[in-house]
Write an enzyme that holds these catalytic residues in place. Structure first.
Site, PDB file in Angstrom:
ATOM      1  N   SER A 176       0.799  -1.224   0.000  1.00 56.71           N
ATOM      2  CA  SER A 176       0.000   0.000   0.000  1.00 56.71           C
ATOM      3  C   SER A 176       0.831   1.274   0.000  1.00 56.71           C
ATOM      4  O   SER A 176       0.336   2.317  -0.416  1.00 56.71           O
ATOM      5  CB  SER A 176      -0.962  -0.003   1.181  1.00 56.71           C
ATOM      6  N   HIS A 179      -5.509  -3.357  -2.279  1.00 53.03           N
ATOM      7  CA  HIS A 179      -5.257  -2.378  -3.345  1.00 53.03           C
ATOM      8  C   HIS A 179      -5.310  -2.997  -4.740  1.00 53.03           C
ATOM      9  O   HIS A 179      -5.095  -2.301  -5.730  1.00 53.03           O
ATOM     10  CB  HIS A 179      -3.908  -1.689  -3.136  1.00 53.03           C
ATOM     11  N   LYS A 188     -11.934   0.675  -1.231  1.00 55.05           N
ATOM     12  CA  LYS A 188     -11.013   1.417  -2.087  1.00 55.05           C
ATOM     13  C   LYS A 188     -11.617   1.523  -3.490  1.00 55.05           C
ATOM     14  O   LYS A 188     -12.533   2.298  -3.692  1.00 55.05           O
ATOM     15  CB  LYS A 188      -9.633   0.773  -2.015  1.00 55.05           C
TER      16      LYS A 188
END
Ligand SMILES: *Cc1c(COP(=O)(O)O)cnc(C)c1O
Length: 395
Positions: A184, A212, A243
């Site tokens: 990340s 991610h 996300k």
């Protein structure tokens, strides 16, 4: 006024210490929607600090799904999943995710953090051992700590070092080999195929945290397992809905037995209330959009290539990134903070990140482009980064 001494007084000294190290940050406050061009602290900025990769936080289909769910189902589920808080739409989202990830079953948690911490702590105990990349996410580390299993950390992406650790462990001991899919703070990828080989050789449980990578890597955003063609080789995949998916939540994908077990032992599942209808409906809509609107991922990667090339041409140290997360590594935390502040004043929001989120001396601005940045936004950001980088002697 009481004259009682403040038992929390020691915190002031801790805060002063953070300030003297340049590690003290005030929260930037977003006024309005989380867009790629947004208003924070009364300032209109190009936003390079959001994980909203695909612009889904404000996608019309997600917004409509959430509004419809509020009208039809209200604003809360009323209980934890195991008592009375499992709604039909929770089950529907899990079924959809299982199909998407090509696994037997999925369980959704309140967040990616809860998914990691709840899963690792549920499946292991003090007699087991965890082999973990040095840059794995804090939620994995907390899960490891809660499990009480010893943690053997291997240097970042160093498969040979992981192998050396495994060779020294008793064959009969239960082992969890765990990596982030996308790291990340650096934006590089875990070496999945090589780690899967190790897991096969040493009989490890293989786990990947794809927070991610969800919506970013693999076909239609299926993640790094799909990207690397490692289907069937990763026992536990964690993804986030917070996300690229644009809303909130985390999930674990794996075998039916794994998910069944987590229903009985994962503490965030047992002891914390399930998602409200708006969140779940938005996540289901996000899967529809991922499957039917490939342009968001295409634009994300177009923008990523453009922005990375621009940063490199300016001469910044962007580390080893292979994803839309591009660090601009400057070294000292105070320098990173100054650079971030100067950029903000010029209309570019790139948050500085220092210890303990990254190692000391590795402070950086962390930039993330999204599908919804325009070329003008990105060129504007590059121009300002060039100006501030030169002014501070970073380039
Ligand atoms: C953000 C992140 C998480 C936590 O996800 P949330 O849904 O925000 O709780 C877990 N792992 C990694 C690698 C992350 O970057």
């Amino acid at each position: 006024m009481s004259s009682r001494p403040d038992p929390l007084g020691f915190l002031n000294a801790e805060l002063d210490s953070l300030k003297s190290q340049g590690l003290y940050r005030t929260l930037r406050v977003l006024e309005g929607e989380a867009l790629s061009h947004a208003v924070y602290d009364h300032t209109s900025v190009v936003n390079l600090s959001s994980n909203n990769y695909l612009g889904f936080t404000t996608h019309p289909r997600l917004r409509q799904a959430a509004l419809d769910a509020v009208r039809e189902f209200g604003v809360g589920s009323g209980a934890v999943r195991t008592i009375s808080g499992t709604m039909a739409m929770h089950v529907e989202l899990e079924r959809r995710l299982a199909t998407f990830k090509n696994v037997e079953a999925v369980v959704v948690f309140q967040s990616g953090f809860a998914a990691n911490a709840g899963t690792v702590s549920a499946i292991l105990n003090k007699d087991d051992v965890i082999i973990s990349d040095s840059l794995n996410h804090a939620s994995i580390i907390d899960g490891c700590r809660l499990s009480k299993a010893p943690i053997k950390v291997f240097p970042h992406k160093d498969v040979d070092a992981a192998r050396a650790i495994l060779q020294d462990l008793p064959a009969a001991q239960r082992k969890l080999l765990i990596t982030d899919g996308v790291f990340s703070m650096d934006g590089d990828l875990g070496p999945l195929p090589a780690l899967c080989d190790l897991a096969d050789e040493f009989g490890c449980i293989m786990m990947v945290d794809d927070a991610h990578a969800s919506g970013v890597f693999g076909r239609q955003g299926r993640g790094t397992v799909d990207h690397f063609g490692c289907h069937g080789r990763v026992d536990i995949q964690v993804g986030t809905l917070s996300k690229a998916i644009g809303s909130l939540g985390g999930y674990v994908a794996g075998t039916g037995a794994l998910i069944d077990f987590l229903h009985h032992r994962a503490r965030p599942f047992l002891f914390s209330t399930s998602h409200p209808p708006a969140v779940t409906a938005a996540c289901i809509a996000a899967l529809d959009v991922l499957e039917s609107e490939p342009r968001w991922m295409e634009q994300l990667w177009d923008n990523t290539r453009f922005f990375k090339a621009g940063l490199t041409a300016l001469g910044f140290n962007t580390g080893m990134s292979e994803s839309p997360i591009t660090p601009v590594i400057v070294g000292e935390a105070a320098l990173a903070a100054t650079m971030s502040d100067k950029l903000f004043a010029k209309g570019v929001f790139a948050q500085s990140i220092g210890f303990p989120t990254v190692a000391r001396g590795q402070a950086r601005l962390r930039t993330i482009v999204s599908a919804t940045h325009t070329r003008e936004d990105l060129q504007f950001a590059l121009d300002r980064m060039g100006e501030v980088g030169r002014e501070l002697g970073v380039i």
